[in-house]
Design a protein around this motif. Structure first.
Motif, PDB file in Angstrom:
ATOM      1  N   SER A 207      20.098 159.366   4.355  1.00  0.00           N
ATOM      2  CA  SER A 207      20.682 159.398   3.096  1.00  0.00           C
ATOM      3  C   SER A 207      20.307 158.390   1.959  1.00  0.00           C
ATOM      4  N   LEU A 208      20.358 158.864   0.875  1.00  0.00           N
ATOM      5  CA  LEU A 208      19.751 157.771  -0.092  1.00  0.00           C
ATOM      6  C   LEU A 208      21.027 156.555  -0.372  1.00  0.00           C
ATOM      7  N   ASN A 209      20.807 155.619  -1.093  1.00  0.00           N
ATOM      8  CA  ASN A 209      21.523 154.645  -1.650  1.00  0.00           C
ATOM      9  C   ASN A 209      22.814 154.972  -2.079  1.00  0.00           C
ATOM     10  N   ASP A 210      22.729 156.326  -2.898  1.00  0.00           N
ATOM     11  CA  ASP A 210      23.940 156.783  -3.429  1.00  0.00           C
ATOM     12  C   ASP A 210      24.500 157.944  -2.715  1.00  0.00           C
ATOM     13  N   GLY A 211      24.304 157.739  -1.283  1.00  0.00           N
ATOM     14  CA  GLY A 211      24.969 158.658  -0.381  1.00  0.00           C
ATOM     15  C   GLY A 211      24.361 160.034  -0.365  1.00  0.00           C
ATOM     16  N   THR A 212      23.533 160.624  -1.290  1.00  0.00           N
ATOM     17  CA  THR A 212      22.806 161.913  -1.179  1.00  0.00           C
ATOM     18  C   THR A 212      22.009 162.129   0.105  1.00  0.00           C
ATOM     19  N   ALA A 213      22.404 163.294   0.886  1.00  0.00           N
ATOM     20  CA  ALA A 213      21.837 163.642   2.093  1.00  0.00           C
ATOM     21  C   ALA A 213      20.316 163.871   1.740  1.00  0.00           C
TER      22      ALA A 213
END
Length: 559
Positions: free
Chosen positions: A286-292
């Motif tokens: 996941s990215l820092n913003d929570g995006t998978a």
């Protein structure tokens, strides 16, 4: 033991069964898919299909060696390129299970020679391609390595440890790259005290009975039953295209379809490694913003026509490979090919339709018709402020296309297009008062890349001369020569052929090495250039000598 015996017998007998016409109808449908590659004058593929862990079909199509008339069989050995990554990730997972490393470790704990880029890059960032490191092959190319040169692990470390910049802050984006997995291979060696080859052989391949599988760390090593690799020769025919690499982790694994099907079954039953490690490999980063991100540990996590998939493709030299698993239906399909024009990812999905078509949904966005006049207003050059890439679009044969790319864009409505039969989306916004039309591209990754039109005029020949000179990059230890040749800029560096640069507007140019943007000092004179592509952003070269003020105004060339 009985299952292994049946698998081995199946691999031996499948070609004979198919030749005798005794296979079920689905096998004949698979043969039809690979028929264009089944002759004696082309490379081809080995294909293996298993259901519920039992071999259903395996066959070779085409030639393993065109010079010696050796046909491909299910026991032919192929370099599987980036499919190798999942075995590197699995090795890292085994070491993490044993407490010998943590996925949250700063990579400099194990790779102290790597530069400090200001933000911590973790082992997990390497696994999930969220690390921001520049692409290793492109760095070596820009340092003067040729395509047929031997690329070693030491060469890659040399290039990576010289970098002063990264593509993006760790965790901010996902960009697929090979440097991360080469470094993971080094970490396995330093943490375990054994090479990745020895570690994977003992902990993965031997327990699973993958006797025809090995990481190759010496390009001169003999590989039994190896399928040679080929790329298409301009004007027809084939040429040898076997990569000379003495590094592995991102690539480097040789195997057969039978062995790879054993591994695919392990992704279901976790006989080696256990379910926790299996789950780690198949859990998205996941990215820092929570995006998978849709990428686990060396595995792409997705779906095809409504069915969940786990898999990976590979491309190295003339090798083209794909391993695709439908875990819920317990169907595994492996296609290992040795010709650059084959697209095994398409073939494996067509095979899947033969087996699972009645369970699949129609998800391809339907095409809509657009008059050519509406397509023409979308043509032009677009630039990404984020990645510094340049995309060039034209209308050719009644369709919108990328310049130099044959695939036509299919309009699907609301300003969106898909390239050919892919699920990628290229979306154009309508221009508004004070705002130009923009382009957003979503490929296999979860986020869009935004592009704006290049509106600066093309430079005339007299202006091109102001870009000529020498440019130095210490990050790749190379000096680039830029000159005007036949009314265009051209760039050359040691041991590499000269690359012609096409002007796209103002100080921006494109060529086979990517986008080249010239930069200016406060005085207005050119003081350097940057080179950018999808996996390498803004590699800088400083102009040697004092930057001069521009001698002419950039205007549209009337020719």
């Amino acid at each position: 033991m009985l299952r292994k015996t049946f698998l081995f017998l199946g691999l031996l007998l499948a070609p004979a069964i198919a030749a005798a016409g005794k296979g079920p109808d689905r096998h004949r449908q698979v043969d039809a898919l690979f028929a264009p590659w089944s002759g004696k004058t082309t490379p081809g593929c080995a294909v293996g299909i298993s259901r519920d862990g039992v071999l259903d079909y395996a066959r070779g199509y085409g030639m393993a060696n065109l010079e010696h008339d050796v046909p491909i069989t299910p026991r032919s050995s192929f370099l599987i390129a980036s499919i190798s990554k999942q075995f590197t990730a699995f090795s890292i997972g085994l070491l993490a299970q044993e407490g010998k490393l943590s996925l949250d470790d700063d990579i400099r704990k194990h790779l102290p020679e790597m530069p400090d880029h200001g933000k911590t890059i973790t082992v997990a960032h390497l696994l999930h391609h969220t690390n921001g490191l520049r692409e290793q092959g492109q760095l070596l190319n820009l340092a003067g390595w040729r395509g047929d040169d031997v690329y070693t692990e030491a060469d890659i470390l040399w290039a990576l440890t010289r970098q002063r910049g990264v593509n993006f802050e760790p965790g901010a984006e996902v960009v697929y790259g090979n440097a991360a997995y080469t470094l993971l291979g080094v970490i396995v060696r330093r943490v375990s005290g054994r090479s990745l080859r020895a570690f994977a052989d003992e902990r993965i391949f031997k327990p699973l009975g993958m006797t025809d599988t090995r990481f190759r760390d010496d390009h001169t090593e003999l590989v039994p039953r190896r399928a040679w690799a080929y790329s298409a020769r301009e004007g027809g025919g084939w040429r040898s295209s076997v990569p000379n690499v003495d590094h592995y982790g991102a690539t480097g694994l040789f195997t057969t379809v039978g062995d790879l099907l054993k591994w695919e079954q392990n992704l279901i039953d976790a006989r080696v490694g256990g379910q926790a490690l299996n789950a780690m490999l198949q859990t998205s980063g996941s990215l820092n913003d929570g995006t998978a991100t849709g990428y686990g540990g060396g595995l792409r996590l997705g779906d095809y026509r409504g069915l969940r998939t786990v898999g990976h493709d590979g491309m190295d030299g003339g090798y083209r490979t794909e391993a695709l698993l439908f875990p819920d239906q317990r169907l595994a399909i492996v296609a290992l090919c040795n010709g650059s024009t084959l697209v095994p990812a398409d073939l494996t999905r067509k095979v899947a339709e033969v087996y699972l078509g009645d369970r699949m949904k129609t998800v391809m966005p339907p095409a809509v018709k657009l008059p050519e006049a509406e397509l023409s207003v979308l043509a032009g050059n677009y630039w990404s402020p984020l990645t510094d890439e340049v995309v060039r679009l034209e209308v050719k044969d009644g369709a919108l296309r990328q310049v130099g790319v044959p695939t036509a864009f299919v309009p699907i409505g609301d300003g969106a297009f898909r390239p050919g039969e892919s699920m990628h989306v290229w979306r154009f916004s309508a221009p508004t008062a004070g705002s130009p039309r923009t382009l957003s591209i979503k490929d296999a990754w979860p986020t869009f890349r935004d592009f704006t039109p290049v509106t600066a005029p093309l430079p005339v020949t007299s202006v091109l001369a102001t870009f000529a000179g020498l440019y130095r990059s210490d990050e790749v230890d190379a000096t680039y020569t830029v000159r005007v040749a036949d009314g265009k800029l051209a760039i050359r560096w040691p041991r590499r052929d000269e690359v012609v640069l096409d002007a796209v507007g103002g100080d921006r140019f494109v060529g086979s090495l990517g986008a080249v943007t010239f930069t200016r000092a406060a005085s207005g004179g050119i003081d350097g250039l940057t080179i950018s592509s999808r996996r390498l952003r803004r590699l800088r070269a400083e102009r040697l000598g004092v930057a001069e003020a521009p001698k002419a105004t950039a205007t549209v060339d009337p020719r």
